[in-house]
Design a protein around this motif. Structure first.
Motif, PDB file in Angstrom:
ATOM      1  N   ARG A   8      44.977  44.121  38.972  1.00 27.07           N
ATOM      2  CA  ARG A   8      45.277  44.621  40.324  1.00 27.07           C
ATOM      3  C   ARG A   8      46.547  43.982  40.883  1.00 27.07           C
ATOM      4  O   ARG A   8      47.298  44.625  41.614  1.00 27.07           O
ATOM      5  CB  ARG A   8      44.100  44.328  41.263  1.00 27.07           C
ATOM      6  N   HIS A  56      49.884  45.857  42.480  1.00 22.78           N
ATOM      7  CA  HIS A  56      50.602  45.549  43.733  1.00 22.78           C
ATOM      8  C   HIS A  56      52.069  45.225  43.465  1.00 22.78           C
ATOM      9  O   HIS A  56      52.931  45.600  44.253  1.00 22.78           O
ATOM     10  CB  HIS A  56      49.908  44.397  44.472  1.00 22.78           C
ATOM     11  N   ARG A  80      36.767  31.769  41.237  1.00 22.22           N
ATOM     12  CA  ARG A  80      35.893  31.953  40.079  1.00 22.22           C
ATOM     13  C   ARG A  80      36.087  30.845  39.058  1.00 22.22           C
ATOM     14  O   ARG A  80      35.150  30.505  38.333  1.00 22.22           O
ATOM     15  CB  ARG A  80      36.143  33.323  39.449  1.00 22.22           C
ATOM     16  N   ASP A 122      49.174  33.580  53.665  1.00 21.44           N
ATOM     17  CA  ASP A 122      48.757  34.452  54.770  1.00 21.44           C
ATOM     18  C   ASP A 122      49.618  34.205  56.011  1.00 21.44           C
ATOM     19  O   ASP A 122      50.005  35.147  56.712  1.00 21.44           O
ATOM     20  CB  ASP A 122      47.280  34.203  55.123  1.00 21.44           C
ATOM     21  N   ALA A 123      49.915  32.941  56.273  1.00 18.67           N
ATOM     22  CA  ALA A 123      50.720  32.602  57.443  1.00 18.67           C
ATOM     23  C   ALA A 123      52.139  33.165  57.308  1.00 18.67           C
ATOM     24  O   ALA A 123      52.736  33.630  58.291  1.00 18.67           O
ATOM     25  CB  ALA A 123      50.760  31.086  57.643  1.00 18.67           C
ATOM     26  N   ASN A 177      41.230  34.473  44.594  1.00 17.23           N
ATOM     27  CA  ASN A 177      39.950  34.869  43.986  1.00 17.23           C
ATOM     28  C   ASN A 177      39.819  34.342  42.557  1.00 17.23           C
ATOM     29  O   ASN A 177      38.731  33.939  42.146  1.00 17.23           O
ATOM     30  CB  ASN A 177      39.815  36.400  43.976  1.00 17.23           C
ATOM     31  N   ASP A 213      52.918  35.884  55.670  1.00 18.67           N
ATOM     32  CA  ASP A 213      52.815  37.325  55.919  1.00 18.67           C
ATOM     33  C   ASP A 213      52.800  37.598  57.419  1.00 18.67           C
ATOM     34  O   ASP A 213      53.537  38.459  57.911  1.00 18.67           O
ATOM     35  CB  ASP A 213      51.545  37.873  55.250  1.00 18.67           C
ATOM     36  N   LYS A 218      40.339  41.676  35.850  1.00 22.22           N
ATOM     37  CA  LYS A 218      40.530  42.838  36.713  1.00 22.22           C
ATOM     38  C   LYS A 218      41.441  42.484  37.894  1.00 22.22           C
ATOM     39  O   LYS A 218      42.289  43.285  38.304  1.00 22.22           O
ATOM     40  CB  LYS A 218      39.168  43.330  37.212  1.00 22.22           C
ATOM     41  N   ASN A 219      41.254  41.294  38.442  1.00 19.47           N
ATOM     42  CA  ASN A 219      42.106  40.864  39.553  1.00 19.47           C
ATOM     43  C   ASN A 219      43.573  40.774  39.136  1.00 19.47           C
ATOM     44  O   ASN A 219      44.460  41.134  39.915  1.00 19.47           O
ATOM     45  CB  ASN A 219      41.645  39.505  40.100  1.00 19.47           C
ATOM     46  N   ARG A 258      48.432  40.496  49.325  1.00 20.53           N
ATOM     47  CA  ARG A 258      47.293  40.927  48.503  1.00 20.53           C
ATOM     48  C   ARG A 258      47.322  40.238  47.142  1.00 20.53           C
ATOM     49  O   ARG A 258      46.277  39.848  46.630  1.00 20.53           O
ATOM     50  CB  ARG A 258      47.311  42.446  48.288  1.00 20.53           C
ATOM     51  N   HIS A 299      32.324  36.774  35.208  1.00 27.53           N
ATOM     52  CA  HIS A 299      33.364  36.132  36.029  1.00 27.53           C
ATOM     53  C   HIS A 299      34.752  36.310  35.400  1.00 27.53           C
ATOM     54  O   HIS A 299      35.717  36.624  36.098  1.00 27.53           O
ATOM     55  CB  HIS A 299      33.047  34.653  36.210  1.00 27.53           C
ATOM     56  N   HIS A 334      35.703  38.632  33.436  1.00 30.69           N
ATOM     57  CA  HIS A 334      36.072  40.031  33.555  1.00 30.69           C
ATOM     58  C   HIS A 334      36.682  40.315  34.932  1.00 30.69           C
ATOM     59  O   HIS A 334      37.674  41.022  35.069  1.00 30.69           O
ATOM     60  CB  HIS A 334      34.827  40.894  33.310  1.00 30.69           C
ATOM     61  N   PHE A 335      36.084  39.708  35.955  1.00 26.75           N
ATOM     62  CA  PHE A 335      36.624  39.865  37.306  1.00 26.75           C
ATOM     63  C   PHE A 335      38.015  39.294  37.434  1.00 26.75           C
ATOM     64  O   PHE A 335      38.880  39.879  38.083  1.00 26.75           O
ATOM     65  CB  PHE A 335      35.726  39.176  38.325  1.00 26.75           C
ATOM     66  N   TYR A 389      44.400  37.798  45.404  1.00 24.23           N
ATOM     67  CA  TYR A 389      43.822  37.886  44.065  1.00 24.23           C
ATOM     68  C   TYR A 389      43.954  36.558  43.324  1.00 24.23           C
ATOM     69  O   TYR A 389      43.064  36.184  42.566  1.00 24.23           O
ATOM     70  CB  TYR A 389      44.464  39.033  43.273  1.00 24.23           C
ATOM     71  N   TYR A 412      44.364  44.395  29.841  1.00 24.43           N
ATOM     72  CA  TYR A 412      43.068  44.394  30.538  1.00 24.43           C
ATOM     73  C   TYR A 412      42.021  45.184  29.751  1.00 24.43           C
ATOM     74  O   TYR A 412      40.894  44.719  29.555  1.00 24.43           O
ATOM     75  CB  TYR A 412      43.198  44.959  31.954  1.00 24.43           C
TER      76      TYR A 412
END
Lengths: 238, 238
Positions: free
Chosen positions: A198, A202, A108, A58-59, A104, A61, A194-195, A97, A188, A190-191, A101, A165
């Protein structure tokens, strides 16, 4: 003479920013790799490291967005130079982004290590994240070498990630129906799947941006019609 | 005199772009509203309309990005004007993402209408999307009125959306464990809930941008430290 001076100052500044984009890309690649590893090896500590590491992404970016804004203010680029700066800003935002992910995924993982493992799932997720990580590595290469062909290749490989996926989605449904005790962990997993899918989207957006940078046009499927952008100054008065 | 002329030309261009942002925001609000309605009323045709409508939202984003790029090239803004243009670009990009999530909601509605309904789920999802839609409406107001307080209020309301999502997650788990025939539809409903939660995150990012626009600083929690951006030209030579 003055023009020459301004142009090379711009190039120097841009080169510095691009070095930061590559560094950021390397951090994001590593986050995907370690995130997937922490899931596969059920390594909570590694997952925690990936979560903490996202702050650095993040920093980076924030730094790149600032540097680009400063470059716009200082060098006032137009035409293809302006396009390049705006593209770099979008690439950094997309990398951020992808990093989110990966964070994330690690979040999980910290939950999943306390649940019953699902046979085969972590292997499939591992292959999927490996593919996305390679796509990211290639799109960064394509960016630095201004290689349209490689960027196109990355775009096409995203279809495979989508297929992986979809296969996993069906697998998770089966696991859940077979045994309700699998439901929580499959939700979890599945998420996570999905991430990763995604992330692939990107990375594909970054590939679109690279193509735009090289050709001045986004790929047909990436944007609605009528997207030819004119960054030139008009020949008539402002 | 010349400065005056340039400044007002910039303001005029910016006003036009801002009108497009507001129009785009209205389209996205409508997409959320109709997407939630199509789910609640199991209206496949309306869902299809929402899906098709996303093309217009994407086209608005492209238009705004182009207009901002042209504004940068033509007017060469610095300091707070430059900040404003970059902020508008980010707001449009976030609106585009919210529109994508509304489209995804509609996509899953088209699948869900052919499945057994889950009691109470569509009502809860409807309340959640209503809240996000109101947050979006308020953040657009905050943007146009440069109202920091309202933007802060929107940020805080996102916590409620997160809580609604968490409650729904637990509810879906229970439904699935009670009856495996609920698994498929709960997986889809869960995704819709997660997508709405993500919409809330993007609306919060827009609120951050509004605060940045008004105060020149992002809220503390939104960004890593050291994010004070200097868009001024240095007083010493370039």
């Amino acid at each position: 003479m003055n023009d020459q001076h301004i142009a090379s100052a711009f190039d120097r500044d841009l080169e510095e920013i691009q070095a930061h984009v590559m560094k950021m890309g390397g951090l994001v690649e590593e986050a995907i790799r370690q995130g997937a590893k922490s899931l596969k090896q059920r390594d909570e500590e590694l997952a925690e490291q990936v979560r903490r590491g996202d702050k650095q992404i993040d920093a980076m970016d924030t730094l790149i967005q600032e540097e680009c804004a400063r470059l716009l203010a200082l060098r006032q680029p137009i035409a293809s130079d302006l396009r390049t700066v705006l593209t770099v800003m979008r690439i950094a935002a997309n990398l951020e982004r992808v990093g989110d992910y990966a964070k994330n995924m690690a979040k999980r993982t910290s939950v999943l290590v306390h649940m019953q493992p699902i046979d085969g799932a972590s292997g499939a997720i591992s292959r999927m994240s490996k593919e996305v990580q390679l796509m990211l590595s290639d799109v960064l290469d394509a960016y630095i070498r201004r290689d349209e062909e490689l960027a196109q290749d990355v775009r096409h490989r995203d279809i495979e990630v989508d297929q992986m996926y979809n296969a996993l989605f069906r697998e998770f449904l089966t696991f859940m129906m077979e045994d309700p005790r699998n439901i929580s962990s499959c939700m979890h997993l599945h998420f996570i799947a999905k991430n990763i899918e995604r992330m692939g989207d990107h990375v594909t957006t970054i590939a679109d941006q690279v193509i735009y940078l090289v050709t001045g046009e986004l790929p047909d499927e990436a944007r609605p019609k009528g997207n030819a952008v004119n960054y030139e100054l008009p020949t008539s008065g402002v």
